[in-house]
Design a protein around this motif. Structure first.
Motif, short mmCIF file in Angstrom:
data_model
loop_
_atom_site.label_atom_id
_atom_site.label_comp_id
_atom_site.label_asym_id
_atom_site.label_seq_id
_atom_site.Cartn_x
_atom_site.Cartn_y
_atom_site.Cartn_z
N ALA A 78 0.85 -1.19 0.00
CA ALA A 78 0.00 0.00 0.00
C ALA A 78 0.89 1.24 0.00
O ALA A 78 0.92 2.01 0.94
CB ALA A 78 -0.92 -0.02 1.21
N ASN A 79 1.65 1.40 -1.09
CA ASN A 79 2.63 2.50 -1.18
C ASN A 79 2.13 3.65 -2.02
O ASN A 79 2.90 4.53 -2.40
CB ASN A 79 3.95 1.95 -1.73
CG ASN A 79 3.81 1.40 -3.14
OD1 ASN A 79 2.75 1.48 -3.75
ND2 ASN A 79 4.89 0.85 -3.66
N GLY A 80 0.85 3.66 -2.38
CA GLY A 80 0.30 4.75 -3.17
C GLY A 80 0.40 4.55 -4.66
O GLY A 80 0.03 5.43 -5.43
N GLN A 81 0.90 3.40 -5.10
CA GLN A 81 1.04 3.13 -6.54
C GLN A 81 0.08 2.02 -6.97
O GLN A 81 -0.07 1.02 -6.27
CB GLN A 81 2.46 2.66 -6.87
CG GLN A 81 3.52 3.69 -6.67
CD GLN A 81 4.90 3.13 -7.02
OE1 GLN A 81 5.20 1.98 -6.72
NE2 GLN A 81 5.72 3.95 -7.63
N ILE A 82 -0.55 2.24 -8.12
CA ILE A 82 -1.35 1.19 -8.77
C ILE A 82 -0.83 1.05 -10.19
O ILE A 82 -0.71 2.03 -10.92
CB ILE A 82 -2.85 1.53 -8.79
CG1 ILE A 82 -3.48 1.31 -7.42
CG2 ILE A 82 -3.58 0.66 -9.81
CD1 ILE A 82 -4.99 1.49 -7.41
N CYS A 83 -0.55 -0.17 -10.57
CA CYS A 83 -0.13 -0.48 -11.93
C CYS A 83 -1.35 -1.06 -12.66
O CYS A 83 -1.88 -2.09 -12.26
CB CYS A 83 1.02 -1.50 -11.91
SG CYS A 83 1.64 -1.93 -13.54
N VAL A 84 -1.79 -0.39 -13.72
CA VAL A 84 -2.97 -0.80 -14.48
C VAL A 84 -2.52 -1.70 -15.63
O VAL A 84 -1.67 -1.31 -16.44
CB VAL A 84 -3.73 0.42 -15.02
CG1 VAL A 84 -4.92 -0.01 -15.86
CG2 VAL A 84 -4.16 1.32 -13.88
N GLU A 134 -8.11 4.46 -1.76
CA GLU A 134 -6.83 3.89 -1.32
C GLU A 134 -5.70 4.92 -1.27
O GLU A 134 -4.54 4.55 -1.16
CB GLU A 134 -6.44 2.71 -2.23
CG GLU A 134 -7.43 1.56 -2.16
CD GLU A 134 -7.04 0.40 -3.05
OE1 GLU A 134 -5.82 0.15 -3.23
OE2 GLU A 134 -7.95 -0.26 -3.58
N GLU A 135 -6.04 6.18 -1.39
CA GLU A 135 -5.04 7.25 -1.36
C GLU A 135 -3.91 7.01 -2.35
O GLU A 135 -2.73 7.00 -2.00
CB GLU A 135 -4.50 7.42 0.07
CG GLU A 135 -5.58 7.79 1.07
CD GLU A 135 -5.04 7.92 2.48
OE1 GLU A 135 -3.81 7.89 2.67
OE2 GLU A 135 -5.87 8.06 3.39
N ILE A 136 -4.28 6.82 -3.58
CA ILE A 136 -3.31 6.55 -4.65
C ILE A 136 -2.69 7.86 -5.12
O ILE A 136 -3.38 8.84 -5.38
CB ILE A 136 -4.00 5.83 -5.83
CG1 ILE A 136 -4.63 4.52 -5.37
CG2 ILE A 136 -3.03 5.61 -6.99
CD1 ILE A 136 -3.67 3.54 -4.73
N SER A 137 -1.36 7.86 -5.23
CA SER A 137 -0.66 9.05 -5.70
C SER A 137 -0.10 8.88 -7.11
O SER A 137 0.13 9.87 -7.81
CB SER A 137 0.49 9.39 -4.74
OG SER A 137 1.37 8.28 -4.63
N GLU A 138 0.10 7.63 -7.54
CA GLU A 138 0.64 7.39 -8.89
C GLU A 138 -0.07 6.21 -9.53
O GLU A 138 -0.23 5.16 -8.93
CB GLU A 138 2.14 7.08 -8.85
CG GLU A 138 2.72 6.81 -10.23
CD GLU A 138 4.19 6.41 -10.22
OE1 GLU A 138 4.79 6.35 -11.31
OE2 GLU A 138 4.74 6.14 -9.13
N VAL A 139 -0.48 6.41 -10.78
CA VAL A 139 -1.06 5.34 -11.58
C VAL A 139 -0.09 5.07 -12.73
O VAL A 139 0.24 5.97 -13.50
CB VAL A 139 -2.45 5.71 -12.13
CG1 VAL A 139 -2.95 4.65 -13.11
CG2 VAL A 139 -3.44 5.88 -10.99
N ILE A 140 0.38 3.83 -12.80
CA ILE A 140 1.30 3.41 -13.86
C ILE A 140 0.50 2.66 -14.90
O ILE A 140 -0.10 1.62 -14.60
CB ILE A 140 2.42 2.51 -13.29
CG1 ILE A 140 3.17 3.24 -12.18
CG2 ILE A 140 3.35 2.04 -14.41
CD1 ILE A 140 4.01 2.32 -11.31
#
Length: 197
Positions: A78-84, A134-140
């Motif tokens: 849960a580091n703020g990154q989601i990889c799509v 989820e408090e996402i800061s970056e979407v890859i």
């Protein structure tokens, strides 16, 4: 009644699997029959267990046996990154590399006007909901470099504009690749993404 009817049916079913044709399926089935106790019976049992328990993760779309997969429940991810990614096979490919330490979101395909696949047919609304929850800061965006993949990436980028940092995977010459064997699009992408040495 044919004495090989069930075996022929198994060969036909195996031949429909990706990467197997009729000849490969025939060889695989023959091998399994010869190793019935060591391989065929355990394989049949494991396939039945997977058929009974496999499900999509309610959060990201990964495949597992629990309602929420191990990746989504791992607090360290849960580091703020989601990889799509487009599908589960892409998620598994990313995991093989062990380089990404965040969470994933499986779209279940790409937008396609020809196939009449719109945003509502994919897991795009769930992605948008996850950004705030989820408090996402970056979407890859790790989508395939196809027309449909890039169309989908642009659509998601428009939806997320000014909400999060958006990045995409680098494209270009693979490690160990030789220019002579690359297509024009790959060479163009590599040239456009060049960096200072």
């Amino acid at each position: 009644m044919s004495s090989t009817r069930d075996i022929d049916a198994l060969i036909d079913m195996m031949a429909k699997l990706p990467g197997l044709g009729p000849r490969s399926a025939r060889r695989a089935v023959l091998h399994l029959i010869r190793k019935r106790e060591l391989q065929l019976a355990p394989l049949a049992g494991q396939m039945q267990r997977v058929a009974d328990t496999a499900r999509e993760c309610a959060r990201c779309g990964n495949v597992g046996t629990l309602e929420v997969c191990d990746i989504c429940t791992d607090a360290a991810r849960a580091n703020g990154q989601i990889c799509v990614v487009e599908d589960v096979a892409d998620l598994w490919a990313m995991e093989r590399g062990s380089a990404f330490k965040g969470r994933y979101h499986v779209l279940g395909g790409t937008l396609s006007a020809l196939d009449q696949v719109g945003p509502e047919d994919l897991r795009i609304p769930q992605l948008l909901n996850r950004i705030g929850a989820e408090e996402i800061s970056e979407v890859i965006l790790a989508l395939n470099a196809t027309v449909d993949g890039q169309t989908t990436a642009h659509y998601i980028a428009d939806q997320l504009e000014n909400r999060v940092s958006l990045t995409s995977l680098a494209q270009g010459v693979p490690i160990g690749g030789e220019l002579d064997y690359l297509d024009d699009g790959t060479i163009s992408a590599a040239l456009a993404a060049r960096k200072r040495l």
